[in-house]
Design a protein around this motif. Structure first.
Motif, short mmCIF file in Angstrom:
data_model
loop_
_atom_site.label_atom_id
_atom_site.label_comp_id
_atom_site.label_asym_id
_atom_site.label_seq_id
_atom_site.Cartn_x
_atom_site.Cartn_y
_atom_site.Cartn_z
N UNK A 128 0.83 -1.20 0.00
CA UNK A 128 0.00 0.00 0.00
C UNK A 128 0.87 1.26 0.00
N UNK A 129 0.29 2.35 -0.47
CA UNK A 129 0.99 3.63 -0.54
C UNK A 129 1.37 4.10 0.86
N UNK A 130 2.65 4.37 1.12
CA UNK A 130 3.09 4.75 2.47
C UNK A 130 2.36 5.96 3.05
N UNK A 131 2.15 7.00 2.26
CA UNK A 131 1.49 8.19 2.77
C UNK A 131 0.07 7.87 3.23
N UNK A 132 -0.63 7.06 2.45
CA UNK A 132 -2.00 6.70 2.79
C UNK A 132 -2.04 5.83 4.04
N UNK A 133 -1.11 4.90 4.13
CA UNK A 133 -1.05 4.01 5.29
C UNK A 133 -0.80 4.80 6.57
N UNK A 134 0.16 5.69 6.55
CA UNK A 134 0.51 6.43 7.75
C UNK A 134 -0.61 7.40 8.15
#
Length: 274
Positions: free
Chosen positions: A34-40
């Motif tokens: 998954x996209x890191x920015x979205x996950x965080x």
């Protein structure tokens, strides 16, 4: 100004309600790329303080290292820990592959610990030679623990206390070999019969006696064969309310260190209401 009667009424009837126990925060499994920015962003919004992050074998050749480095940078910025997640049932009889995975994953220096999801009961050998399979699984944990000084955490089912191992049970034997466990206490109620607390309390007690931290866990994926094992039908708000109730109920157990949610992919797409 309050009258004397009003003051007495406030004192007797209650005054401020007792404060709800502070949540120890959440953890979650992250199995996909998954996209890191979205996950965080999701993690911050849902009080997730640790992410069990799947790491492929031979991470250097997988092409996924840049994404993991980005995830680590963003996680560090928001005080979220990353654990290297891996595990295959076959590792029970292939310790070399398990050790190679851990060395590769921890060698990136991106992760605070190993988090292994190895389910020996998924093997045919569990039915044909359970004692031998149990012994091999424990040897696997010994090998992973010996290979790296960083903590080792294992996912375990809640029923390991029913399986004989060494001089006690498999639950006890696992607790002597790891630094923490996450119990797959997959139920959709907080307390009462067949609830998260009902199935998770045995390991909480054993963890307390052994001095090992114990996390409970909730499922959000669709499980048609076990609808009471998941919050897939109940939705986000019921999940949040139930986990808050578990935080309160489990606070009396010294071993309790929070709740993990399985997993980001299904949790983040769980409907808002039934």
């Amino acid at each position: 100004m309050l009258t004397a009667v009003a003051v007495v009424a406030v004192m007797v009837v209650g005054g401020p309600a007792p404060a709800r126990a502070a949540s120890p925060g959440r953890a979650m499994w992250l199995w996909n790329r998954a996209d890191p920015a979205t996950v965080i962003t999701w993690a911050k919004d849902h009080d997730v303080r640790e992410i069990f992050t799947f790491v492929e074998p031979n991470i250097g050749a997988s092409g996924d290292l840049p994404r993991l480095k980005d995830l680590k940078k963003r996680a560090d910025r928001d005080g979220i820990a990353l654990s290297a997640l891996g595990g295959e049932p076959g590792w029970v009889f292939d310790i070399a592959s398990a050790r190679a995975w851990q060395r590769s994953a921890l060698g990136t220096k991106l992760f605070a610990r190993s988090h292994v999801d190895v389910e020996p009961y998924a093997l045919n050998a569990w039915s044909t030679d359970q004692p031998g399979t149990v012994a091999a699984y424990l040897q696997l944990l010994d090998a992973l623990q010996a290979d790296d000084a960083r903590p080792l955490e294992a996912d375990v089912p809640f029923w390991y206390h029913t399986i004989p191992a060494e001089t006690a049970t498999l639950a006890d034997s696992v607790l002597t070999r790891v630094d923490a466990v996450t119990v797959m206490s997959y139920r959709d109620t907080a307390t009462g019969p067949n609830s998260i607390m009902d199935v998770g309390s045995d390991m909480l007690l054993r963890g307390g006696a052994a001095g090992i931290p114990v996390r409970l866990a909730a499922e959000t994926a669709s499980l048609p064969d076990c609808p009471y094992c998941t919050f897939f039908e109940e939705g986000q708000q019921r999940l949040a309310n139930t986990l808050d109730d578990v935080d309160v109920a489990a606070a009396d157990y010294p071993a309790f260190t929070g709740i993990a949610v399985h997993h980001y992919g299904s949790w983040s797409t769980l409907r808002d209401s039934p």
